[in-house]
Design a protein around this motif. Structure first.
Motif, short mmCIF file in Angstrom:
data_model
loop_
_atom_site.label_atom_id
_atom_site.label_comp_id
_atom_site.label_asym_id
_atom_site.label_seq_id
_atom_site.Cartn_x
_atom_site.Cartn_y
_atom_site.Cartn_z
N SER A 10 55.58 21.75 27.21
CA SER A 10 55.53 22.80 28.21
C SER A 10 56.38 22.36 29.37
N GLN A 128 46.53 26.47 28.91
CA GLN A 128 47.55 26.03 27.97
C GLN A 128 47.14 24.76 27.23
N ASN A 170 50.27 30.22 27.29
CA ASN A 170 50.60 30.03 28.71
C ASN A 170 50.66 31.34 29.49
N THR A 185 50.85 32.58 21.67
CA THR A 185 50.89 31.14 21.91
C THR A 185 52.31 30.64 21.74
N GLN A 186 52.65 29.56 22.44
CA GLN A 186 53.98 28.98 22.32
C GLN A 186 54.15 28.19 21.03
N TRP A 187 53.10 27.56 20.59
CA TRP A 187 53.13 26.69 19.41
C TRP A 187 52.43 27.35 18.24
N GLY A 202 55.14 29.57 17.40
CA GLY A 202 54.21 30.40 18.15
C GLY A 202 53.58 31.50 17.32
N VAL A 230 59.04 31.11 20.15
CA VAL A 230 58.33 30.66 21.34
C VAL A 230 58.15 31.81 22.33
N TRP A 232 57.02 33.98 25.42
CA TRP A 232 56.82 33.47 26.78
C TRP A 232 56.65 34.65 27.73
N SER A 247 60.93 36.03 24.39
CA SER A 247 60.81 34.72 23.76
C SER A 247 61.74 33.73 24.44
N LEU A 248 61.29 32.49 24.47
CA LEU A 248 62.07 31.43 25.10
C LEU A 248 63.33 31.12 24.31
#
Length: 427
Positions: A10, A128, A170, A185-187, A202, A230, A232, A247-248
């Motif tokens: 993160s 997170q 997050n 979720t990011q993961w 994610g 990912v 976000w 998304s990131l």
């Protein structure tokens, strides 16, 4: 330019390292809990760290009485973050810590997402990290009637051990009229890798309340490019029940990021599609600085990238992107960490973490900007520049606007004690 870390779990650790370095350079000043910066702008509260909250990353929300609520990533009784309330009486704002994370086994830690109220006055959010598996939680806070609040952990993510589960939420959840909870979720997810990560790219998840408790269902697993990777930011929903987010990473340019759509399909399944890939070449919406999108009444979407504020317009052939307010210099808005809020279909408010030509670093202390549509043309400018350490700097949250047009938000750092502030700006 300081950006979110893309090499690990993160950006929070990167921010904390940056904060420690910056605070050794910048002198800490003192001020009263409420102190004017200039005409129409003031600090409502300075976080003190320790048992008080520290480093408010998330955006604020109002209740029906005009009180403000938010979370801090650090601080509190156990140094793992807080949920707080700010109440006003005769022009003075008073803070109350509603909950400190980390005090019981399996509790969450380090919340970054904003809070959400249900109709009964309960608060919902995500952490997170923490939980039994250190992969984050979804929680509910219920008022007890005597000023205290009780927490219940609704789900503990376990992406490293439970196949397909998510990890590290997050952002704020979306509370549907049905009572179901949706979020990202990011993961985690079905994918085994995500760039250099071994945790998946994610998930999009649902929590439904059953007789035995809350049950999680992973509705979609994000994969590597050209898929969105990912997610976000908070989810946005259209009138047909489709969700949108940013998304990131991902899209047709692997590390550029994307705007994506999630649509319900038959049999309870969901279909995901990338509707726009952010452009690494032009700098419009480079992945490290995006945090969700918002709709206007005509169905256009608005978001922010490192290159500026953009509009996505739908048509039968797809979505067309227009940059409506470019970020061109560190003397103006620069390096956004938050998205925008839309007011009356014609005004967008947002913040940038740096810029404004201040003294907090070589790139300034951050700005609050406004983009207005006048006679069909979008025009933007920095309405307020964060001045120095004492007055707050590094705003990372999307601002909110009350019915009188006053703007409220938080800064991650600065204030009387260096741990961030809640501010108000009256244009």
């Amino acid at each position: 330019m300081f950006r979110r870390s893309i090499s690990g779990r993160s950006d929070s650790r990167t921010i904390r390292r940056f904060t420690r370095i910056a605070l050794t350079i910048l002198a800490t000043s003192t001020l009263l809990t409420t102190q004017a910066w200039c005409a129409g702008s003031k600090v409502l509260y300075s976080f003190a760290g320790g048992s008080d909250g520290a480093n408010p990353y998330s955006s604020l929300i109002f209740d029906s009485a005009g009180n403000l609520y938010g979370t801090t990533e650090k601080g509190g009784a156990y140094s793992e973050g807080t949920v707080y309330k700010l109440s006003q009486s005769n022009g003075v704002w008073t803070e109350t810590i509603l909950y400190s994370f980390g005090g019981v086994s399996g509790d969450g830690s380090q919340p970054q997402g904003s809070l959400v109220f249900d109709k009964a006055g309960n608060l919902y959010g995500t952490t997170q990290y923490g939980g039994l598996y250190f992969n984050g939680t979804v929680y509910e806070l219920t008022p007890n009637g005597n000023g205290t609040w009780s927490e219940a952990v609704l789900h503990r993510f376990n992406c490293c051990a439970t196949p397909g589960d998510g990890g590290v939420p997050n952002s704020a959840i979306f509370l549907a009229p049905s009572g179901k909870i949706y979020g990202t979720t990011q993961w985690g997810g079905a994918g085994t890798t995500c760039g250099a990560w071994n945790f998946g790219c994610g998930t999009f998840f649902e929590l439904a309340h059953e007789t035995s408790g809350w049950k999680e269902t992973v509705l979609h697993s994000f994969l590597e490019s050209p898929d969105a990777s990912v997610p976000w930011g908070p989810l946005t929903v259209d009138k047909a029940g489709n969700f949108y987010n940013t998304s990131l990473w991902g899209g047709s340019q692997e590390y550029a990021g994307s705007v994506f759509k999630l649509s319900p399909a038959s049999g309870g399944t969901w279909t995901e599609s990338v509707i726009y890939t952010l452009d690494q070449q032009t700098g419009v919406g480079i992945s490290a600085e995006i945090d969700g999108v918002v709709f206007d009444s005509a169905g256009n979407l608005y978001g922010v990238g490192s290159g500026g504020v953009f509009e996505l317009t739908p048509s039968s052939s797809g979505w067309t992107e227009t940059t409506i307010f470019p970020f061109t210099s560190t003397k103006g808005p620069y390096n956004p960490y938050a998205s925008v809020v839309l007011v009356h279909n014609s005004t967008l408010w947002g913040t940038t973490a740096w810029g404004g030509g201040g003294t907090c670093s070589t790139n300034g202390c951050g700005t609050l900007y406004r983009v207005q549509k006048i006679n069909g043309v979008w025009t933007g400018n920095a309405v307020f520049t964060f001045h120095n350490q004492a007055n707050g700097w590094f705003p990372t949250s999307t601002p909110i606007v009350d019915s009188s047009g006053n703007v409220y938000g938080t800064t991650l750092n600065g204030g009387a004690f260096g741990f961030g502030v809640v501010y108000e700006v009256t244009p």
